[in-house]
Design a protein around this motif. Structure first.
Motif, PDB file in Angstrom:
ATOM      1  N   CYS A 137      -2.409  -9.168   1.824  1.00 62.98           N
ATOM      2  CA  CYS A 137      -2.660 -10.049   0.568  1.00 62.98           C
ATOM      3  C   CYS A 137      -3.616  -9.418  -0.277  1.00 62.98           C
ATOM      4  O   CYS A 137      -4.740  -8.683  -0.024  1.00 62.98           O
ATOM      5  CB  CYS A 137      -3.414 -11.240   1.323  1.00 62.98           C
ATOM      6  N   GLY A 138      -3.391  -9.261  -1.679  1.00 61.30           N
ATOM      7  CA  GLY A 138      -4.166  -8.764  -2.620  1.00 61.30           C
ATOM      8  C   GLY A 138      -5.405  -9.552  -2.717  1.00 61.30           C
ATOM      9  O   GLY A 138      -6.371  -8.910  -3.160  1.00 61.30           O
ATOM     10  N   THR A 139      -5.465 -10.905  -2.543  1.00 57.36           N
ATOM     11  CA  THR A 139      -6.670 -11.715  -3.056  1.00 57.36           C
ATOM     12  C   THR A 139      -7.559 -11.334  -2.055  1.00 57.36           C
ATOM     13  O   THR A 139      -8.878 -11.115  -1.993  1.00 57.36           O
ATOM     14  CB  THR A 139      -6.282 -13.179  -2.813  1.00 57.36           C
ATOM     15  N   CYS A 140      -7.195 -11.430  -0.508  1.00 57.27           N
ATOM     16  CA  CYS A 140      -8.118 -11.194   0.644  1.00 57.27           C
ATOM     17  C   CYS A 140      -8.026  -9.675   1.120  1.00 57.27           C
ATOM     18  O   CYS A 140      -8.994  -9.476   2.172  1.00 57.27           O
ATOM     19  CB  CYS A 140      -7.659 -12.266   1.814  1.00 57.27           C
ATOM     20  N   ASN A 141      -7.253  -8.982   0.893  1.00 58.40           N
ATOM     21  CA  ASN A 141      -7.105  -7.560   1.230  1.00 58.40           C
ATOM     22  C   ASN A 141      -6.936  -7.439   2.861  1.00 58.40           C
ATOM     23  O   ASN A 141      -7.552  -6.726   3.418  1.00 58.40           O
ATOM     24  CB  ASN A 141      -8.268  -6.774   0.780  1.00 58.40           C
ATOM     25  N   ARG A 176       0.779  -1.289   0.093  1.00 54.13           N
ATOM     26  CA  ARG A 176       0.054  -0.152  -0.116  1.00 54.13           C
ATOM     27  C   ARG A 176       0.982   1.462   0.132  1.00 54.13           C
ATOM     28  O   ARG A 176       0.636   2.271  -0.403  1.00 54.13           O
ATOM     29  CB  ARG A 176      -0.934   0.058   1.162  1.00 54.13           C
ATOM     30  N   GLU A 177       1.911   1.064   0.475  1.00 54.30           N
ATOM     31  CA  GLU A 177       2.881   2.247   0.525  1.00 54.30           C
ATOM     32  C   GLU A 177       3.500   2.886  -0.695  1.00 54.30           C
ATOM     33  O   GLU A 177       3.436   3.910  -1.079  1.00 54.30           O
ATOM     34  CB  GLU A 177       4.062   2.070   1.624  1.00 54.30           C
ATOM     35  N   THR A 178       3.834   1.557  -1.416  1.00 52.89           N
ATOM     36  CA  THR A 178       4.373   2.080  -3.004  1.00 52.89           C
ATOM     37  C   THR A 178       3.261   2.026  -3.994  1.00 52.89           C
ATOM     38  O   THR A 178       3.713   2.210  -5.104  1.00 52.89           O
ATOM     39  CB  THR A 178       5.536   1.041  -3.264  1.00 52.89           C
ATOM     40  N   GLY A 179       2.363   1.335  -3.724  1.00 55.31           N
ATOM     41  CA  GLY A 179       1.306   1.265  -4.782  1.00 55.31           C
ATOM     42  C   GLY A 179       1.623   0.181  -5.854  1.00 55.31           C
ATOM     43  O   GLY A 179       1.129   0.040  -6.839  1.00 55.31           O
ATOM     44  N   THR A 180       2.358  -0.933  -5.546  1.00 56.12           N
ATOM     45  CA  THR A 180       2.905  -1.754  -6.374  1.00 56.12           C
ATOM     46  C   THR A 180       2.315  -3.378  -6.133  1.00 56.12           C
ATOM     47  O   THR A 180       1.705  -3.545  -4.942  1.00 56.12           O
ATOM     48  CB  THR A 180       4.519  -2.079  -6.122  1.00 56.12           C
ATOM     49  N   THR A 181       2.329  -4.034  -6.868  1.00 55.60           N
ATOM     50  CA  THR A 181       1.724  -5.377  -6.765  1.00 55.60           C
ATOM     51  C   THR A 181       2.704  -6.543  -6.868  1.00 55.60           C
ATOM     52  O   THR A 181       3.760  -6.407  -7.649  1.00 55.60           O
ATOM     53  CB  THR A 181       0.492  -5.613  -8.023  1.00 55.60           C
ATOM     54  N   ILE A 182       2.535  -7.348  -6.159  1.00 55.58           N
ATOM     55  CA  ILE A 182       3.756  -8.317  -6.164  1.00 55.58           C
ATOM     56  C   ILE A 182       2.997  -9.932  -6.491  1.00 55.58           C
ATOM     57  O   ILE A 182       2.028 -10.380  -5.649  1.00 55.58           O
ATOM     58  CB  ILE A 182       4.522  -8.475  -4.720  1.00 55.58           C
ATOM     59  N   ALA A 183       3.435 -10.615  -7.605  1.00 56.58           N
ATOM     60  CA  ALA A 183       2.899 -11.877  -7.890  1.00 56.58           C
ATOM     61  C   ALA A 183       3.871 -12.891  -8.128  1.00 56.58           C
ATOM     62  O   ALA A 183       5.122 -12.658  -8.308  1.00 56.58           O
ATOM     63  CB  ALA A 183       2.216 -11.422  -9.097  1.00 56.58           C
TER      64      ALA A 183
END
Length: 838
Positions: free
Chosen positions: A783-787, A723-730
């Motif tokens: 977690c991007g899936t569960c927020n 959330r700090e950098t606004g990036t996604t990690i997959a």
């Protein structure tokens, strides 16, 4: 590896052979170490070297007749070292004396006649082995030693050593008679007769090797004059002292009940197989340093500095990146590799050593005995593969690149347009095609126009990665495929643009006629003349590939081509048969990336000039290391005004070029260097620095494509957001490696910021037992899936049949586990390496 193979390799290496001076010394004094200490002015440490092997060191260091000096190879360029005077200077200037410890006394009693140098030496050695020693002297203790120059050997020094002998337990009987000594010999378990004792001694016939009497097995004698001439310790001290030691050794063996002769072949003066290159030794005059009042330590230090520390070291000097990295020499490495291969359970410490050799043959070229680390390491790799002991990370990536080059997407063969036969076959090699497909296309056209209009082309890999990696099965499989193709074409002559390909094809097709493209070009007057000016402003240096080491014809052809363009050549110090590897050969880049980086960096620093290479991988690695380098083909088919600055395409670029080249040549599709797209049609944007970083970690753009494709799918989808950098990690694990990517989602594109990977598998915990985090856990990581935020939870990790508990950030809702780049590159990689070496 059989023990006989190890012995054969060890025998070839002469690095451990004694120096010429040491071999000439009966006591095998380590003269090199002594000289090194003296050169630093460390007299105490220098004297300690002498005390290791010399008996009566206070006396012998002052009177030694230094036979070592006549063997000193320093006399070839100028004059031998003043070893004898240096020993005196050391004895005169040192401040410490060794403390000797005598073992528990034995029951055996030894009688010694005379107190000359040989007798005192025998008494010294035997007393230090615990024997009860009694010395019988007719006149003065020390015998002929008192006849020597008192300035060289003061009486106080003789007395000092006699006092030490008394401390060792030696007793002295004065005014003894020789006949009485012999009459009482039965009081002793063995007796020694010093023939260098003044007066009254009768000659005792002895066995020349053991110095044992030929008539009485308990009598030994020494101190015999040289050539039966009566010579005293004044002129021949070192031989007398050694006879005392030899006799003492024989007496000890007889009284201990062991063989009198076994294992004594290297006693005394011996031969050495050492060969030392003195071609670069500077001429230095001998330093005269004996003064009226003593020995000048400053001048002695300078004289010791003339020592060239003779050894072989030819291979260590030319291959100082690899051989020196592991702090040894080929003979030592042979033992380490033999032991490594013999380990069933436990850490195999020589795995990295075995897989870090570039197999270039440079060591064999300079070795006087043709020791080949390439043969040793390649044999070891083949054995490791056969036994299932080869670490997965050592060559897996390189073998994957070979499989891709020979796979459906890239490999093809075709005759010249409008023909169905070929009398010549052009094999450019996967590295040149992957680096510069446009030049390969142009060269093929030129060959068809000027050399043989029936020249076909085969684009693929020669199998070198499999050969270098010890994968006989894959190399034979590649060879069979190429052989069948060649034979189906009627066995045409082969024109190669890569010397590595030449080497491999010569093994695969022993009966084939294989020619270098560059020898074909050198003999052809119809070479293209580019419009752009490719003539250098000054001379260039030629970087020969290591696989051209023995190919003098190709080396000279390349130089002729360069000079034909009006370019002067200044040769590198290590060129031609002494050329060095770029760090790609032998798959060093894969097994030991740090070493490969050191190798190529060293190569760039050998000249300030621009380079010209005729190996595509050499050129690309040199450019990536910061050296302006052209390929020889850039002089005739340049693709820009400054080809010396063309970037290394990297592994991903080569893959893309190989596939596109096939499409253009066979599918008639125009070559397009397109930006890769995901299944959803989004572009993948990676800046050059990030691309270089992920390439260094053997992560391909295609690996990132798989991560993003998985991210775009809805099947078992897990990802994280910062959330700090606004990036996604997959992340995604397509096979043996799990790949991770951190990116920004843009309008119609993904901007890749980081990528990392690991081999270790993680089995997500189901009970969510709280654990202590291995690293700081950011509260912004969700977690991007569960927020939901992540928590440190005990999980199970495993690799190569090993399993252990580890606390990792995990989503409590879906169980997704996060692996940071720091953890993957740090502790995980370290543990993976440890487990691979077990």
């Amino acid at each position: 590896m059989e023990k006989s193979e190890l012995t054969a390799f060890e025998t070839k290496c002469i690095q451990e052979e004694p120096a010429f001076c040491t071999a000439a010394c009966p006591f095998h004094v380590d003269v090199k170490s002594f000289m090194a200490r003296m050169a630093m002015g460390e007299t105490d440490k220098a004297f300690k070297v002498l005390e290791k092997t010399l008996p009566l060191p206070e006396i012998i260091t002052r009177i030694c007749d230094h036979p070592c000096e006549s063997a000193c190879i320093r006399q070839r360029p100028d004059t031998s070292l003043s070893i004898g005077l240096l020993e005196r200077a050391c004895a005169h200037n040192r401040s410490r004396q060794k403390k000797y410890f005598t073992p528990p006394a034995k029951d055996s009693r030894i009688g010694i006649w005379g107190s000359g140098l040989s007798s005192l030496t025998a008494a010294w050695d035997l007393s230090l082995k615990g024997y009860q020693v009694n010395v019988f002297e007719q006149k003065t203790l020390g015998g002929d030693l008192h006849r020597l120059d008192g300035n060289v050997l003061p009486a106080s020094i003789i007395e000092r050593e006699l006092t030490r002998l008394k401390k060792f337990g030696v007793t002295f009987t004065f005014e003894a008679e020789f006949d009485t000594f012999l009459e009482n010999k039965d009081q002793f378990h063995a007796i020694y007769i010093g023939m260098d004792a003044p007066g009254g001694t009768k000659t005792v016939p002895v066995d020349e090797f053991s110095l044992q009497s030929v008539s009485d097995s308990n009598i030994f004698a020494g101190g015999f004059p040289r050539d039966k001439e009566r010579v005293c310790a004044e002129t021949y001290p070192i031989a007398f002292a050694f006879q005392g030691r030899k006799a003492a050794t024989s007496m000890d063996r007889v009284l201990s009940g062991v063989s009198l002769t076994a294992g004594r072949d290297k006693e005394g003066v011996m031969k050495t197989r050492l060969s030392t290159d003195i071609s670069r030794v500077a001429v230095l005059p001998k330093i005269e340093f004996k003064g009226e009042t003593g020995y000048d330590l400053e001048k002695a230090t300078k004289e010791a500095g003339r020592c060239i520390q003779c050894d072989c070291s030819r291979c260590l000097r030319v291959c100082n990146t690899y051989l020196d990295r592991f702090k040894g020499h080929p003979g030592k490495y042979a033992r380490e590799i033999y032991n490594n291969l013999a380990i069933v359970m436990g850490e195999k410490k020589a795995n990295t050593l075995i897989n870090s050799c570039s197999l270039c043959g440079q060591c064999e070229t300079v070795c006087p005995n043709d020791f080949s680390m390439a043969d040793l390491c390649l044999s070891a790799r083949q054995e490791m593969v056969t036994d299932g002991k080869m670490p997965p990370t050592a060559h897996e990536f390189a073998l994957g690149e070979m499989a891709h080059a020979n796979g459906e997407a890239c490999f093809f063969s075709t005759h010249a347009p409008d023909t169905d036969t070929s009398s010549s076959l052009f094999f450019p090699g996967c590295q040149l095609t992957g680096s510069s497909p446009g030049q390969v296309k142009a060269v093929w056209a030129w060959l068809r126009k000027t050399v043989d209009n029936n020249t076909g082309i085969v684009s693929g890999c020669c199998g070198a990665p499999a050969f270098w990696g010890g994968r006989k099965d894959l190399f034979e499989e590649t060879g069979d495929m190429l052989k069948k193709l060649w034979e189906s074409w009627g066995s045409p002559r082969i024109i190669t643009a890569c010397t590595s390909c030449t080497q491999m094809l010569e093994q695969i097709l022993p009966g084939a006629r294989i020619l270098s493209l560059y020898t074909e070009m050198a003999g052809n007057s119809d070479l293209p003349v580019p419009e752009s000016n490719q003539t250098a402003a000054g001379p260039v240096a030629v970087s020969d590939p290591c696989t051209a080491r023995k190919d003098d014809v190709t080396q000279q052809a390349v130089r002729g081509l360069i000079q034909s363009r009006g370019i002067a050549i200044t040769e590198l110090e290590n060129a031609g048969e002494l050329t060095e590897c770029c760090g790609f050969g032998g798959l060093v880049f894969n097994a030991n990336p740090d070493l490969a980086g050191t190798i190529i960096q060293k190569r760039t620093e050998q000249s300030d000039l621009d380079y010209i290479a005729y190996c595509a991988m050499c050129r690309d690695r040199l450019v990536r290391a910061g050296k302006n380098t052209r390929h020889i083909l850039d002089l005739f088919w340049p693709e820009s005004d400054h080809p010396e600055k063309r970037q290394d395409p990297g592994f991903s670029g080569r893959r893309r070029n190989l596939a596109a080249f096939k499409q253009e040549m066979v599918g008639n599709e125009a070559f397009q260097n397109a930006i890769p797209l995901t299944p959803a049609g989004k572009k993948i944007i990676i800046d050059q620095d990030t691309l270089n970083q992920i390439e260094d970690e053997f992560i391909l753009v295609s690996d990132i494509e798989k991560v993003l494709a998985h991210y775009e799918s809805e099947i078992d989808k897990h990802y994280f957001i910062n959330r700090e950098t606004g990036t996604t990690i997959a992340f995604f694990r397509p096979a043996n490696v799990c790949f991770w990517a951190e990116f920004k989602v843009l309008d119609g594109a993904y901007e890749i910021l980081k990528a990392w990977s690991h081999r270790m598998t993680v089995i997500p915990a189901q009970k969510f037992k709280a654990g202590a985090p291995l690293e700081d856990l950011s509260s912004d990581l969700h977690c991007g899936t569960c927020n939901t935020p992540l928590e440190s939870v005990m999980n199970h990790a495993g690799y190569l049949d090993s399993r252990f508990d580890v606390d990792l950030p995990q989503c409590r809702s879906c169980g997704a586990v996060f692996i940071s780049p720091e953890l993957a590159r740090g502790k995980m990689a370290e543990v993976e390496k440890i487990l691979e070496d077990k």
